[in-house]
Scaffold this motif. Sequence first.
Motif, PDB file in Angstrom:
ATOM      1  N   LEU A 135       0.847  -1.345  -0.041  1.00 54.99           N
ATOM      2  CA  LEU A 135      -0.012  -0.077  -0.031  1.00 54.99           C
ATOM      3  C   LEU A 135       0.942   1.325  -0.112  1.00 54.99           C
ATOM      4  O   LEU A 135       0.471   2.398  -0.909  1.00 54.99           O
ATOM      5  CB  LEU A 135      -0.947   0.127   1.379  1.00 54.99           C
ATOM      6  N   VAL A 136       1.796   1.219   0.788  1.00 55.44           N
ATOM      7  CA  VAL A 136       2.736   2.466   0.819  1.00 55.44           C
ATOM      8  C   VAL A 136       3.768   2.505  -0.190  1.00 55.44           C
ATOM      9  O   VAL A 136       3.815   3.810  -0.664  1.00 55.44           O
ATOM     10  CB  VAL A 136       3.623   2.455   2.098  1.00 55.44           C
ATOM     11  N   VAL A 137       4.013   1.479  -1.063  1.00 59.59           N
ATOM     12  CA  VAL A 137       4.773   1.510  -2.277  1.00 59.59           C
ATOM     13  C   VAL A 137       3.826   2.324  -3.121  1.00 59.59           C
ATOM     14  O   VAL A 137       4.586   3.141  -3.989  1.00 59.59           O
ATOM     15  CB  VAL A 137       5.106   0.116  -2.594  1.00 59.59           C
ATOM     16  N   THR A 138       2.866   1.783  -3.290  1.00 65.26           N
ATOM     17  CA  THR A 138       2.206   2.493  -4.217  1.00 65.26           C
ATOM     18  C   THR A 138       1.922   4.194  -4.134  1.00 65.26           C
ATOM     19  O   THR A 138       1.767   4.827  -5.230  1.00 65.26           O
ATOM     20  CB  THR A 138       0.663   1.995  -4.575  1.00 65.26           C
ATOM     21  N   ALA A 139       2.138   4.507  -2.891  1.00 65.12           N
ATOM     22  CA  ALA A 139       1.876   6.013  -2.646  1.00 65.12           C
ATOM     23  C   ALA A 139       3.211   6.750  -2.785  1.00 65.12           C
ATOM     24  O   ALA A 139       3.206   7.954  -3.271  1.00 65.12           O
ATOM     25  CB  ALA A 139       1.220   6.061  -1.324  1.00 65.12           C
ATOM     26  N   VAL A 140       4.268   6.178  -2.352  1.00 63.54           N
ATOM     27  CA  VAL A 140       5.498   7.033  -2.034  1.00 63.54           C
ATOM     28  C   VAL A 140       6.485   6.427  -3.051  1.00 63.54           C
ATOM     29  O   VAL A 140       7.616   7.117  -3.285  1.00 63.54           O
ATOM     30  CB  VAL A 140       6.035   7.395  -0.784  1.00 63.54           C
ATOM     31  N   GLY A 141       6.344   5.026  -3.555  1.00 69.06           N
ATOM     32  CA  GLY A 141       7.473   4.619  -4.537  1.00 69.06           C
ATOM     33  C   GLY A 141       8.640   3.754  -3.589  1.00 69.06           C
ATOM     34  O   GLY A 141       8.398   3.858  -2.107  1.00 69.06           O
ATOM     35  N   LEU A 142       9.503   3.379  -4.135  1.00 62.20           N
ATOM     36  CA  LEU A 142      10.672   2.560  -3.513  1.00 62.20           C
ATOM     37  C   LEU A 142      11.697   3.782  -2.757  1.00 62.20           C
ATOM     38  O   LEU A 142      11.917   4.681  -3.115  1.00 62.20           O
ATOM     39  CB  LEU A 142      11.375   1.751  -4.369  1.00 62.20           C
ATOM     40  N   GLY A 143      12.410   3.228  -1.799  1.00 60.24           N
ATOM     41  CA  GLY A 143      13.531   3.955  -1.101  1.00 60.24           C
ATOM     42  C   GLY A 143      13.549   3.881   0.319  1.00 60.24           C
ATOM     43  O   GLY A 143      12.579   3.527   0.965  1.00 60.24           O
ATOM     44  N   LEU A 149       8.126   4.824   6.525  1.00 59.09           N
ATOM     45  CA  LEU A 149       6.757   4.665   6.968  1.00 59.09           C
ATOM     46  C   LEU A 149       5.951   3.573   7.146  1.00 59.09           C
ATOM     47  O   LEU A 149       4.820   3.486   7.828  1.00 59.09           O
ATOM     48  CB  LEU A 149       5.900   5.247   5.153  1.00 59.09           C
ATOM     49  N   ARG A 150       6.645   2.400   6.824  1.00 58.95           N
ATOM     50  CA  ARG A 150       6.321   1.089   7.056  1.00 58.95           C
ATOM     51  C   ARG A 150       6.372   0.850   8.510  1.00 58.95           C
ATOM     52  O   ARG A 150       5.405   0.351   9.177  1.00 58.95           O
ATOM     53  CB  ARG A 150       7.010  -0.109   6.370  1.00 58.95           C
TER      54      ARG A 150
END
Length: 179
Positions: A135-143, A149-150
């Motif tokens: 869910l968070v990858v789709t919002a902020v991308g990788l890095g 955030l996780r």
Amino acid sequence: MSPAATVPRLVERSWAGACGLGLRLVLALVLLVIVVQAAIVVHARPQDLITGARGMADIIRRAVPPDFGKIDMVWWPALETIDLAIFGTVGGVIMALPLAMLAAVNVTPSRYLYYAARGVIGFARAVPDLVWVLLVVTAVGLGPFLARLRFPFTRSECSAASSPRRSSIWTWRRSMPLP
């Protein structure tokens, strides 16, 4: 006292004691079968620890004493890792405190808020970490920001879930039924 009186009498064991002993033996056997089955499924091979001892010793040999000549390449990732832990813990506490207070039956002002907070905590515990990451990858991308955030999500649900049902901080307030 005769020698026969000092010998324990196994013959006089009660039927309940014999059944209890048999039940313990059966349970131990079942537990042993489960452990052996699990070892077979995960392909556990203890001999690999013995044959891999040379590789483990090589890693330790190369790590001691540490080579501080490459510290300029390592200090920034190490600092980033420490910052990640700090950010995740602080974020988790900030998210968990309101949930924990609302999930304490003697602090929450409403029954609906109490059940909503318990539902949010239950939902957060039920969703695996991988789903949160997706869910968070789709919002902020990788890095690194993704990892930052996780952590608050997983730490907040653990912190709020481990809070007591009644908050001991608010002992001055009488525990009364919720409205």
